[in-house]
Design a protein around this motif. Structure first.
Motif, PDB file in Angstrom:
ATOM      1  N   PHE A 188      49.384  40.001  49.012  1.00 54.79           N
ATOM      2  CA  PHE A 188      48.681  40.024  47.727  1.00 54.79           C
ATOM      3  C   PHE A 188      47.334  39.319  47.837  1.00 54.79           C
ATOM      4  O   PHE A 188      46.333  39.776  47.283  1.00 54.79           O
ATOM      5  N   GLU A 189      47.307  38.212  48.553  1.00 54.35           N
ATOM      6  CA  GLU A 189      46.054  37.459  48.706  1.00 54.35           C
ATOM      7  C   GLU A 189      45.009  38.299  49.437  1.00 54.35           C
ATOM      8  O   GLU A 189      43.844  38.378  49.013  1.00 54.35           O
ATOM      9  N   GLU A 194      46.900  40.167  42.002  1.00 56.87           N
ATOM     10  CA  GLU A 194      47.540  39.001  41.383  1.00 56.87           C
ATOM     11  C   GLU A 194      48.253  39.456  40.115  1.00 56.87           C
ATOM     12  O   GLU A 194      47.921  40.481  39.523  1.00 56.87           O
ATOM     13  N   GLY A 195      49.252  38.661  39.727  1.00 58.03           N
ATOM     14  CA  GLY A 195      49.983  38.962  38.493  1.00 58.03           C
ATOM     15  C   GLY A 195      50.944  40.124  38.656  1.00 58.03           C
ATOM     16  O   GLY A 195      51.093  40.704  39.729  1.00 58.03           O
ATOM     17  N   PRO A 196      51.612  40.496  37.566  1.00 54.88           N
ATOM     18  CA  PRO A 196      52.561  41.616  37.591  1.00 54.88           C
ATOM     19  C   PRO A 196      51.869  42.912  38.014  1.00 54.88           C
ATOM     20  O   PRO A 196      50.695  43.133  37.696  1.00 54.88           O
ATOM     21  N   CYS A 197      52.594  43.758  38.724  1.00 56.23           N
ATOM     22  CA  CYS A 197      52.033  45.008  39.223  1.00 56.23           C
ATOM     23  C   CYS A 197      52.914  46.186  38.830  1.00 56.23           C
ATOM     24  O   CYS A 197      54.087  46.024  38.495  1.00 56.23           O
ATOM     25  N   LEU A 198      52.313  47.348  38.888  1.00 55.29           N
ATOM     26  CA  LEU A 198      53.030  48.604  38.745  1.00 55.29           C
ATOM     27  C   LEU A 198      53.048  49.269  40.110  1.00 55.29           C
ATOM     28  O   LEU A 198      51.998  49.458  40.734  1.00 55.29           O
ATOM     29  N   VAL A 199      54.242  49.603  40.588  1.00 57.49           N
ATOM     30  CA  VAL A 199      54.388  50.270  41.879  1.00 57.49           C
ATOM     31  C   VAL A 199      54.777  51.722  41.609  1.00 57.49           C
ATOM     32  O   VAL A 199      55.801  51.988  40.971  1.00 57.49           O
TER      33      VAL A 199
END
Length: 412
Positions: A188-189, A194-199
């Protein structure tokens, strides 16, 4: 890089008069002064130029300006020769692209340099040299066209190469994130997420793979990638192939379940891929949840295909029972084997799938498959005869559905 020809007009480039050459020659002693003025004063008015490091302005840019001035003066002395070596302009253009300088700023710096040189020529001109000055300005503008072309071409080529390199690096990070070989937090970095994601899992059916289709596949992937970028924004990262793949994008505050984003993406994809696009989105609250969300989204699409559901956006709630039945345990292989007797009869498997999807409506199944209802009846009877499954009974229906899901006999 070889010298490049002087741009010509009507097939000829007239030689400069002795007066024009003499006027230009008087500026040769001012090359260093003009270079310093451009690098430290004239260019300062350009957006973003003042933020450049001092050594870039005092060394690299000043050297490029001096090269340009001397190139112009050398061409004035020999108008029938070559335009000169543009390699330094190209090298600097590639560096500016790598550093992120906007193309408009780079091109404006060259145009500003032309204006400063024009001012120097104008200041050197005396009464009676108006004609010589006009000759030099015409000559200067023609040469500037070629330089601008070389600079813009190199900048855009370098920018495209950098973008492709960055895209491939992101693909590698997403691949390692999903297969578990890279810690999610680190992925992610590096991806800037960052934060919640949609996959999201995409599935686009392919035709028969041939050598000629390889180019078509690459073009299709590029088109799909462009659609994904436009629909989900450039913050989205993806791992896509000719038959689909995964996309990870920040979850919108006004679309917490991702349904709206999926529907928008599906609508755009249908315009370039047709009506057979399937996709499912699953939210991930933390980076650690992303691999599991990707597997779930993939399974939702797989189950929907195996059930014969129409293409489009698939949601867990719509295939909840089928999803549960498709989970593997110690009984899975035995249930899947129930359909082995018809495993080499794709027309029977497809009829069974359509019949279950249409809730045992023989006419609806017939319309879907383009068959006569009696043909559907004959095929279903043959399935019962070969497998021993009574599809009309609740138990037989459930076993047939579970066998289809566990076999993964999904249509392409």
């Amino acid at each position: 890089m070889p010298d490049e020809p002087i741009p010509e007009r009507n097939g000829a480039y007239p030689a400069l008069s002795p007066a024009a050459q003499a006027l230009a020659a008087r500026c040769e002693g001012r090359v260093n002064e003009l270079a310093r003025r451009m690098a430290r004063q004239s260019f300062e008015r350009l957006p973003g130029y003042g933020e450049l490091p001092s050594d870039v302005k005092d060394v690299e840019i000043a050297a490029t300006v001096r090269n340009g001035l001397r190139l112009f003066l050398r061409r004035v002395r020999d108008t029938q020769g070559r335009a000169g070596d543009y390699s330094l302009f190209r090298e600097r253009a590639a560096q500016r692209a790598d550093e992120g300088m906007p193309l408009h700023t780079l091109l404006r710096s060259h145009s500003t340099g032309i204006y400063v040189l024009w001012q120097a020529l104008r200041d050197e001109a005396t009464d009676g040299e108006e004609g010589a000055l006009i000759e030099l300005v015409d000559f200067l503008l023609r040469g500037h066209e070629a330089i601008i072309g070389a600079v813009a071409e190199t900048y855009l080529d370098e920018q495209a190469a950098l973008f492709a390199e960055r895209r491939e690096h992101h693909r590698s990070l997403v691949r390692r994130l999903l297969d578990g070989s890279l810690p999610p937090a680190r992925a992610f970095e590096e991806l800037g997420l960052e934060g919640p994601c949609l996959v999201v899992h995409l599935h686009m059916p392919r035709g028969q793979v041939t050598a000629a289709s390889a180019v078509t596949d690459r073009r299709q992937v590029r088109r799909v990638q462009t659609v994904v970028d436009r629909a989900l924004g450039t913050e989205a990262v993806s791992l896509l192939g000719a038959d689909g793949g995964h996309v990870i994008t920040p979850r919108r505050a006004d679309d917490t379940d991702g349904v709206r984003a999926c529907e928008e993406l599906a609508a755009r994809l249908r315009q370039i891929c047709g009506d057979h696009v399937r996709l499912a989105g699953v939210t991930a609250a933390t980076p650690q949840d992303v691999p599991a969300a990707a597997r779930t989204a993939t399974d939702i699409v797989r189950v929907a295909r195996a059930c014969g559901r129409p293409a489009g956006v698939h949601r867990m709630d719509e295939v909840l029972l089928e999803y549960h039945l498709s989970r593997h345990d110690e009984s899975s292989d035995r249930i899947a084997a129930l359909l082995d007797p018809v495993g080499d009869r794709p027309e029977l498997i497809e009829t069974l799938r359509a019949h279950l999807e249409h809730r045992h409506d023989r006419r609806g199944t017939a319309r879907h498959l383009g068959l006569h209802p009696n043909t559907v009846d004959n095929r279903l009877a043959r399935i019962t005869e070969l497998t021993g499954l009574d599809i009309a009974s609740p138990r037989g229906n459930a076993l047939a559905l579970a066998a289809l899901l566990l076999r993964g006999d999904a249509p392409r």
